[in-house]
Design a protein around this motif. Structure first.
Motif, PDB file in Angstrom:
ATOM      1  N   THR A 245      35.100  51.727 -37.300  1.00 56.56           N
ATOM      2  CA  THR A 245      35.130  51.505 -35.817  1.00 56.56           C
ATOM      3  C   THR A 245      35.055  50.287 -35.201  1.00 56.56           C
ATOM      4  N   VAL A 246      33.992  49.501 -35.731  1.00 55.51           N
ATOM      5  CA  VAL A 246      34.006  48.295 -35.476  1.00 55.51           C
ATOM      6  C   VAL A 246      35.191  47.632 -35.430  1.00 55.51           C
ATOM      7  N   TYR A 247      35.208  47.598 -36.990  1.00 57.02           N
ATOM      8  CA  TYR A 247      36.800  46.743 -37.408  1.00 57.02           C
ATOM      9  C   TYR A 247      37.906  46.650 -37.450  1.00 57.02           C
ATOM     10  N   LYS A 248      38.367  48.726 -36.762  1.00 55.49           N
ATOM     11  CA  LYS A 248      38.968  48.397 -36.457  1.00 55.49           C
ATOM     12  C   LYS A 248      39.896  47.902 -35.118  1.00 55.49           C
ATOM     13  N   VAL A 249      38.830  48.133 -34.399  1.00 58.13           N
ATOM     14  CA  VAL A 249      38.992  47.707 -32.530  1.00 58.13           C
ATOM     15  C   VAL A 249      39.500  45.919 -32.458  1.00 58.13           C
ATOM     16  N   THR A 250      38.060  45.435 -33.854  1.00 57.47           N
ATOM     17  CA  THR A 250      38.070  44.053 -34.020  1.00 57.47           C
ATOM     18  C   THR A 250      39.360  43.566 -34.224  1.00 57.47           C
ATOM     19  N   ASP A 251      39.795  44.144 -35.011  1.00 55.04           N
ATOM     20  CA  ASP A 251      41.044  43.548 -35.932  1.00 55.04           C
ATOM     21  C   ASP A 251      42.305  43.636 -35.047  1.00 55.04           C
ATOM     22  N   TYR A 252      42.459  44.786 -34.416  1.00 56.20           N
ATOM     23  CA  TYR A 252      43.349  44.942 -33.547  1.00 56.20           C
ATOM     24  C   TYR A 252      43.557  44.321 -32.237  1.00 56.20           C
ATOM     25  N   TRP A 253      42.622  43.933 -32.282  1.00 53.34           N
ATOM     26  CA  TRP A 253      42.771  42.719 -31.221  1.00 53.34           C
ATOM     27  C   TRP A 253      42.128  41.464 -31.369  1.00 53.34           C
ATOM     28  N   ALA A 254      41.989  41.437 -32.372  1.00 51.89           N
ATOM     29  CA  ALA A 254      42.270  39.658 -33.253  1.00 51.89           C
ATOM     30  C   ALA A 254      43.964  39.468 -32.794  1.00 51.89           C
ATOM     31  N   GLY A 255      44.409  40.781 -33.185  1.00 52.85           N
ATOM     32  CA  GLY A 255      45.790  40.253 -33.929  1.00 52.85           C
ATOM     33  C   GLY A 255      46.616  40.015 -32.715  1.00 52.85           C
ATOM     34  N   VAL A 256      46.206  41.138 -32.093  1.00 54.16           N
ATOM     35  CA  VAL A 256      46.981  40.813 -29.643  1.00 54.16           C
ATOM     36  C   VAL A 256      46.466  39.838 -29.162  1.00 54.16           C
ATOM     37  N   LYS A 257      45.886  38.984 -29.460  1.00 56.26           N
ATOM     38  CA  LYS A 257      44.455  38.022 -29.008  1.00 56.26           C
ATOM     39  C   LYS A 257      45.620  36.831 -29.761  1.00 56.26           C
ATOM     40  N   ASN A 258      45.575  37.441 -31.311  1.00 61.42           N
ATOM     41  CA  ASN A 258      46.027  35.850 -32.075  1.00 61.42           C
ATOM     42  C   ASN A 258      44.978  35.055 -32.130  1.00 61.42           C
ATOM     43  N   ASP A 259      43.825  35.554 -32.511  1.00 60.46           N
ATOM     44  CA  ASP A 259      42.764  35.062 -31.658  1.00 60.46           C
ATOM     45  C   ASP A 259      41.646  35.045 -33.473  1.00 60.46           C
ATOM     46  N   SER A 260      41.896  33.591 -33.929  1.00 59.80           N
ATOM     47  CA  SER A 260      40.993  33.100 -35.350  1.00 59.80           C
ATOM     48  C   SER A 260      40.049  33.045 -35.696  1.00 59.80           C
ATOM     49  N   GLN A 261      38.996  33.030 -33.942  1.00 65.34           N
ATOM     50  CA  GLN A 261      37.277  33.353 -34.535  1.00 65.34           C
ATOM     51  C   GLN A 261      37.211  35.083 -34.779  1.00 65.34           C
ATOM     52  N   ALA A 262      38.005  36.175 -33.968  1.00 59.31           N
ATOM     53  CA  ALA A 262      38.593  37.512 -33.855  1.00 59.31           C
ATOM     54  C   ALA A 262      38.579  37.333 -35.413  1.00 59.31           C
ATOM     55  N   LYS A 263      39.765  36.862 -36.002  1.00 58.16           N
ATOM     56  CA  LYS A 263      40.262  37.547 -37.180  1.00 58.16           C
ATOM     57  C   LYS A 263      38.592  37.080 -38.219  1.00 58.16           C
ATOM     58  N   ALA A 264      38.305  35.708 -38.122  1.00 60.30           N
ATOM     59  CA  ALA A 264      37.226  35.685 -39.204  1.00 60.30           C
ATOM     60  C   ALA A 264      36.389  36.695 -38.923  1.00 60.30           C
ATOM     61  N   ASN A 265      36.026  37.200 -37.711  1.00 61.93           N
ATOM     62  CA  ASN A 265      34.412  38.336 -37.464  1.00 61.93           C
ATOM     63  C   ASN A 265      35.483  39.792 -37.858  1.00 61.93           C
ATOM     64  N   ALA A 266      36.695  39.940 -38.224  1.00 56.40           N
ATOM     65  CA  ALA A 266      36.981  40.951 -38.758  1.00 56.40           C
ATOM     66  C   ALA A 266      36.479  41.227 -40.240  1.00 56.40           C
ATOM     67  N   ALA A 267      37.164  40.179 -40.793  1.00 53.97           N
ATOM     68  CA  ALA A 267      36.898  39.775 -42.014  1.00 53.97           C
ATOM     69  C   ALA A 267      35.276  40.091 -42.431  1.00 53.97           C
ATOM     70  N   LEU A 268      35.288  39.552 -41.501  1.00 53.01           N
ATOM     71  CA  LEU A 268      33.245  39.755 -42.189  1.00 53.01           C
ATOM     72  C   LEU A 268      32.552  41.431 -41.956  1.00 53.01           C
ATOM     73  N   LEU A 269      33.722  41.832 -41.345  1.00 57.97           N
ATOM     74  CA  LEU A 269      33.283  43.919 -40.891  1.00 57.97           C
ATOM     75  C   LEU A 269      34.336  44.572 -42.566  1.00 57.97           C
ATOM     76  N   LYS A 270      35.805  43.777 -42.471  1.00 57.34           N
ATOM     77  CA  LYS A 270      36.235  44.410 -43.302  1.00 57.34           C
ATOM     78  C   LYS A 270      35.335  44.461 -45.192  1.00 57.34           C
TER      79      LYS A 270
END
Ligand SMILES: NC(=O)c1ccc[n+]([C@@H]2O[C@H](COP(=O)([O-])OP(=O)(O)OC[C@H]3O[C@@H](n4cnc5c(N)ncnc54)[C@H](O)[C@@H]3O)[C@@H](O)[C@H]2O)c1
Length: 304
Positions: A245-270
């Motif tokens: 769940t945390v991964y899905k939410v992080t990944d979704y908002w990383a994409g919406v905001k095109n935020d590179s740090q949030a994308k790295a955070n999503a990768a850690l969770l993935k």
């Protein structure tokens, strides 16, 4: 046991999963006539096997009395028949999956079945009610009524959309109190309500610190727990929410905001999710359960 809400007597819960069953039991414990509906027989069968233990847990955590728990498990009804489940409902609380299309379809379906006076509410964690209101066919009688883990807290969020009528809001307010919940009322729509908005910032900051290798996961949790005097830190919280769940939410908002740090955070969770390490429910996440290291008094040894 009497419920103090005169107009709302019959409550229909849509979705017999994690939240639907908790909410249904809470309503039944406070004297409401509850039906839990699910489109999938398998989910209903699982709910029927879980209901007794969950009612006992609510009493064990002192959220309801043992008498209320016993009455609740006797009185809750399960159904896969939308017609019989919905035709005399006074209030719906929906806990189907977090997908606007599924929620819209389910509300449209029950709008055809339920009485005109019935109030519809959603337990969505991240969507806002105006994304669903049109599909309910009764936008003035629709708002979010969002529960947290009922074993832990009785804080509930009430979030109207601009078309929710004042009468509906008042009825939901009274209903929340009648099932022993403490309502936090939002003045405007906000993804994540109040608590989850703050929590997602905390989880995001903790993930950023870890993905940049600023400090270890344990030390990040120690910093929070040691200073705020809490029994769990942000990584322990993520394990309990569920890393998928945390991964899905992080990944979704990383994409919406095109935020590179949030994308790295999503990768850690993935990395955790791909290994099936989803947190408390699989026994392994950032920590190993049930005896997670942060639960050991030694974890904060030396911190006063
Ligand atoms: N899990 C939490 O901690 C939590 C907390 C607050 C809010 N929520 C929200 O509650 C909702 C449900 O979450 P959950 O964790 O209980 O999910 P879950 O997966 O445990 O349960 C969902 C249930 O919906 C059923 N379902 C699927 N499609 C359906 C349909 N078309 N009609 C009827 N039933 C259908 C499934 O069979 C399942 O039993 C989500 O919107 C979520 O954001 C979850």
């Amino acid at each position: 046991m009497e419920n103090s809400e005169k107009k709302i007597k019959k409550v229909l819960i849509l979705g017999a999963g994690t939240m639907g069953l908790q909410i249904g039991l809470q309503c039944a414990a406070w004297g409401f006539d509850v039906t839990v509906y699910d489109a999938f027989e398998q989910s209903l069968e699982q709910a029927k096997t879980r209901v007794g233990k969950l009612a006992d847990s609510l009493a064990g955590h002192k959220r309801v009395s043992p008498e209320q728990a016993a009455a609740a498990k006797e009185h809750i009804r399960f159904s896969s028949d939308p017609e019989s489940a919905g035709r005399d409902a006074d209030l719906i609380n929906e806990s189907v999956p977090e997908d606007p299309k599924i929620k819209q379809a389910v509300f449209a379906q029950f709008n055809e079945i339920c009485p005109v006076h019935a109030i519809f509410t959603t337990n969505s964690s991240t969507l806002v009610p105006s994304m669903i209101a049109g599909a309910t066919g009764r936008p003035d009688r629709f708002a979010a009524l969002h529960f947290h883990d009922l074993l832990l807290t009785n804080v509930v969020d009430i979030m109207p959309h601009p078309g929710t009528s004042p009468q509906t809001l008042e009825a939901i307010r009274r209903f929340a109190k009648a099932i022993d919940q403490f309502p936090i009322e939002l003045k405007k729509e906000q993804h994540g309500y109040v608590f989850n908005t703050m929590l997602s910032e905390l989880m995001g900051s903790a993930l950023t610190l870890a993905s940049k290798e600023v400090a270890s996961i344990e030390d990040i949790d120690r910093a929070w727990m040691g200073i705020m005097k809490t029994f769990v830190g942000p990584f322990g919280i993520m394990d309990s929410v569920g890393l998928e769940t945390v991964y899905k939410v992080t990944d979704y908002w990383a994409g919406v905001k095109n935020d590179s740090q949030a994308k790295a955070n999503a990768a850690l969770l993935k990395g955790y999710v791909e290994k099936g390490n989803l947190g408390v429910k699989t026994g392994q996440g950032f920590y190993q359960y049930p005896k997670a290291a942060f639960l050991n008094p030694d974890f904060l040894e030396g911190i006063r």
